[in-house]
Write an enzyme that holds these catalytic residues in place. Structure first.
Site, PDB file in Angstrom:
ATOM      1  N   GLY A  29       0.807  -1.215   0.000  1.00  0.00           N
ATOM      2  CA  GLY A  29       0.000   0.000   0.000  1.00  0.00           C
ATOM      3  C   GLY A  29       0.841   1.266   0.000  1.00  0.00           C
ATOM      4  N   GLY A  64       5.797   3.994  -8.806  1.00  0.00           N
ATOM      5  CA  GLY A  64       6.544   2.736  -8.942  1.00  0.00           C
ATOM      6  C   GLY A  64       5.577   1.555  -8.950  1.00  0.00           C
ATOM      7  N   HIS A  65       4.652   1.554  -7.988  1.00  0.00           N
ATOM      8  CA  HIS A  65       3.625   0.504  -7.961  1.00  0.00           C
ATOM      9  C   HIS A  65       2.770   0.546  -9.226  1.00  0.00           C
ATOM     10  CE1 HIS A  65       4.080   1.315  -3.458  1.00  0.00           C
ATOM     11  NE2 HIS A  65       4.358   0.028  -3.536  1.00  0.00           N
TER      12      HIS A  65
HETATM   13  P1  AMP Z   1       6.087  -2.462  -1.512  1.00  0.00           P
HETATM   14  O1  AMP Z   1       4.704  -1.892  -1.428  1.00  0.00           O
HETATM   15  O2  AMP Z   1       7.159  -1.515  -1.117  1.00  0.00           O
HETATM   16  O3  AMP Z   1       6.192  -3.816  -0.846  1.00  0.00           O
HETATM   17  O4  AMP Z   1       6.343  -2.726  -3.056  1.00  0.00           O
HETATM   18  C1  AMP Z   1       5.477  -3.538  -3.817  1.00  0.00           C
HETATM   19  C2  AMP Z   1       6.135  -3.822  -5.138  1.00  0.00           C
HETATM   20  O5  AMP Z   1       6.393  -2.585  -5.808  1.00  0.00           O
HETATM   21  C3  AMP Z   1       7.497  -4.517  -4.976  1.00  0.00           C
HETATM   22  O6  AMP Z   1       7.645  -5.496  -6.004  1.00  0.00           O
HETATM   23  C4  AMP Z   1       8.478  -3.385  -5.147  1.00  0.00           C
HETATM   24  O7  AMP Z   1       9.741  -3.789  -5.631  1.00  0.00           O
HETATM   25  C5  AMP Z   1       7.747  -2.530  -6.173  1.00  0.00           C
HETATM   26  N1  AMP Z   1       8.248  -1.152  -6.120  1.00  0.00           N
HETATM   27  C6  AMP Z   1       8.303  -0.328  -5.045  1.00  0.00           C
HETATM   28  N2  AMP Z   1       8.883   0.837  -5.372  1.00  0.00           N
HETATM   29  C7  AMP Z   1       9.219   0.751  -6.682  1.00  0.00           C
HETATM   30  C8  AMP Z   1       9.858   1.626  -7.615  1.00  0.00           C
HETATM   31  N3  AMP Z   1      10.297   2.825  -7.261  1.00  0.00           N
HETATM   32  N4  AMP Z   1      10.038   1.189  -8.877  1.00  0.00           N
HETATM   33  C9  AMP Z   1       9.612  -0.043  -9.258  1.00  0.00           C
HETATM   34  N5  AMP Z   1       9.007  -0.912  -8.441  1.00  0.00           N
HETATM   35  C10 AMP Z   1       8.811  -0.525  -7.165  1.00  0.00           C
END
Ligand code: AMP
Length: 259
Positions: A31, A36-37
């Site tokens: 969340g 990026g997400h």
């Molecule tokens: P998180 O919510 O931080 O657990 O991230 C969920 C997914 O989004 C994971 O696969 C992360 O690697 C990806 N993610 C988070 N930040 C980025 C970003 N800046 N660029 C690409 N993928 C991202």
């Protein structure tokens, strides 16, 4: 967009879609969504008939309870982002439904997971791999999307899928940065405006070819105001974790010739 809370309801949904020959793409997140997400979700929407996104702030991957309690939450905004993108299902389970065993069963990797983020955060990757294994079993996708922002995590998930003969394609997606180079992260929104203006120095120093060796980069990071957790080069990639205003920031870049 349909919101599903119970694992068995999502399992039934996925089984129905598969019976209709629909390809399922899955994007697990914690969340506090940012672009990026969104890049992962868009890729899944483009490559599959059905896209499932999960939002689950997984406590077993936090070794620091303060980090967990301070983790940003923006449920309403996240729902609206996902709905506008055209996501089919948002899966939002709670702890009891994801851990009916109360985390007595866990998945351990005994090599890469003790390095980098794993050395600094004991048990972190046990929690990550366990929850990703569970989520993949529940959503049962053909394709699952993970960001290169968490490069070590991506490698470990690929390894898990191979080791356990799991029937899913793991698709790595490029790290998305702000215009000033800062890797997008949910944690960035906890930075003060002063911290936010300093934070891009991390990427600048990582990629500054005039600061060539690791020790010189470490000195430059410290001088800029970062507290270094680790900075290591493995197989042509530079991995870093730092603290800024007590907030943990990670990044990684492909490198050539850093000593
Ligand atoms: P998180 O919510 O931080 O657990 O991230 C969920 C997914 O989004 C994971 O696969 C992360 O690697 C990806 N993610 C988070 N930040 C980025 C970003 N800046 N660029 C690409 N993928 C991202």
């Amino acid at each position: 967009m349909r919101i599903i809370h119970k694992p068995l309801d999502l399992k039934s949904f996925s089984a129905e879609q598969k019976a209709l020959n629909k390809t399922i793409g899955f994007v697990p997140t914690m969340g506090a969504l940012h672009d990026g997400h969104v890049s992962l979700v868009e890729r899944s929407l483009n490559e599959n008939h059905i896209t499932i996104v999960s939002i689950y702030l997984n406590p077993t991957q936090f070794n620091n309870s303060e980090d967990l309690s301070n983790y940003p939450v923006s449920w309403e905004k996240d729902c609206s982002i996902l709905d506008k993108l055209g996501v089919d299902v948002l899966f939002a389970p709670d702890y009891d439904s994801i851990y009916p065993d109360l985390y007595t069963y866990k998945l351990l990797e005994q090599n890469l997971s003790s390095r980098l983020c794993g050395a600094a955060r004991p048990g972190h990757f046990d929690g990550v791999l366990t929850v990703v294994m569970k989520l993949l079993h529940i959503a049962d996708p053909a394709n699952a999307y993970f960001g290169e922002k968490d490069y070590q995590q991506l490698q470990l998930i690929r390894g898990m899928v191979k080791a356990f003969f799991m029937n899913v394609n793991i698709i790595g997606c490029p790290l998305i940065r702000e215009d000033d180079g800062l890797a997008m992260s949910s944690r960035n929104r906890r930075l003060s405006s002063e911290g936010r203006s300093l934070a891009p120095r991390l990427y600048q120093i990582l990629t500054d070819n005039s600061i060539r060796d690791i020790d010189a980069k470490k000195t430059a990071l410290k001088d800029a105001g970062f507290e270094i957790d680790y900075l290591e080069q493995i197989d042509g990639r530079l991995y870093v974790a730092v603290f800024l205003e007590g907030i943990r920031l990670i990044d990684n870049v492909a490198v050539k010739g850093v000593a």
